[in-house]
Design a protein around this motif. Structure first.
Motif, PDB file in Angstrom:
ATOM      1  N   GLY A   2      22.407  -6.249   5.793  1.00 46.75           N
ATOM      2  CA  GLY A   2      23.250  -6.122   7.197  1.00 46.75           C
ATOM      3  C   GLY A   2      22.579  -5.709   8.238  1.00 46.75           C
ATOM      4  O   GLY A   2      21.829  -4.354   8.130  1.00 46.75           O
ATOM      5  N   THR A   3      23.217  -5.897   9.538  1.00 48.58           N
ATOM      6  CA  THR A   3      22.712  -5.160  10.383  1.00 48.58           C
ATOM      7  C   THR A   3      22.880  -3.775  10.630  1.00 48.58           C
ATOM      8  O   THR A   3      22.153  -2.982  11.194  1.00 48.58           O
ATOM      9  CB  THR A   3      23.055  -5.879  11.744  1.00 48.58           C
ATOM     10  OG1 THR A   3      22.887  -7.302  11.667  1.00 48.58           O
ATOM     11  CG2 THR A   3      22.693  -5.344  12.955  1.00 48.58           C
ATOM     12  N   ASP A   4      24.010  -3.239  10.198  1.00 45.89           N
ATOM     13  CA  ASP A   4      24.096  -2.037   9.947  1.00 45.89           C
ATOM     14  C   ASP A   4      23.315  -1.153   9.167  1.00 45.89           C
ATOM     15  O   ASP A   4      22.689   0.115   9.650  1.00 45.89           O
ATOM     16  CB  ASP A   4      25.786  -1.575   9.450  1.00 45.89           C
ATOM     17  CG  ASP A   4      26.863  -2.294  10.376  1.00 45.89           C
ATOM     18  OD1 ASP A   4      26.533  -2.511  11.506  1.00 45.89           O
ATOM     19  OD2 ASP A   4      27.966  -2.495  10.065  1.00 45.89           O
ATOM     20  N   ASP A   5      23.090  -1.749   8.008  1.00 51.30           N
ATOM     21  CA  ASP A   5      21.914  -1.037   7.260  1.00 51.30           C
ATOM     22  C   ASP A   5      20.620  -0.978   8.170  1.00 51.30           C
ATOM     23  O   ASP A   5      19.993   0.127   7.794  1.00 51.30           O
ATOM     24  CB  ASP A   5      21.814  -1.792   5.897  1.00 51.30           C
ATOM     25  CG  ASP A   5      22.984  -1.757   4.870  1.00 51.30           C
ATOM     26  OD1 ASP A   5      23.657  -0.648   5.155  1.00 51.30           O
ATOM     27  OD2 ASP A   5      23.007  -2.646   4.139  1.00 51.30           O
ATOM     28  N   LYS A   6      20.045  -1.916   8.586  1.00 44.49           N
ATOM     29  CA  LYS A   6      18.896  -1.952   9.416  1.00 44.49           C
ATOM     30  C   LYS A   6      19.146  -1.000  10.354  1.00 44.49           C
ATOM     31  O   LYS A   6      17.948  -0.289  10.574  1.00 44.49           O
ATOM     32  CB  LYS A   6      18.476  -3.267  10.080  1.00 44.49           C
ATOM     33  CG  LYS A   6      18.208  -4.294   8.879  1.00 44.49           C
ATOM     34  CD  LYS A   6      18.014  -5.750   9.825  1.00 44.49           C
ATOM     35  CE  LYS A   6      17.600  -6.747   9.172  1.00 44.49           C
ATOM     36  NZ  LYS A   6      17.204  -8.062   9.585  1.00 44.49           N
TER      37      LYS A   6
END
Length: 56
Positions: A2-6
């Motif tokens: 996910g973008t949040d993890d990145k």
């Protein structure tokens, strides 16, 4: 991944670089070590996410 993890992993690595640089400038070995640890943690989390993505 996910973008949040990145974003979270990149933020952790960046904050680690900043801590390490401040530690270098102030000759604070504890802050240098904490910065290096944060960078390593961010990199490991990123690698784990990449492995998870490879098996999807």
């Amino acid at each position: 991944m996910g973008t949040d993890d990145k974003i979270a992993n990149s933020t952790e690595k960046t904050s680690g670089k900043i801590k390490e640089a401040v530690g270098d400038a102030t000759d604070n070995r504890d802050l240098q070590a904490e910065g290096q640890k944060d960078q390593s943690t961010g990199s490991l989390k990123q690698a784990a996410e990449n492995v998870k993505d490879a098996f999807k």
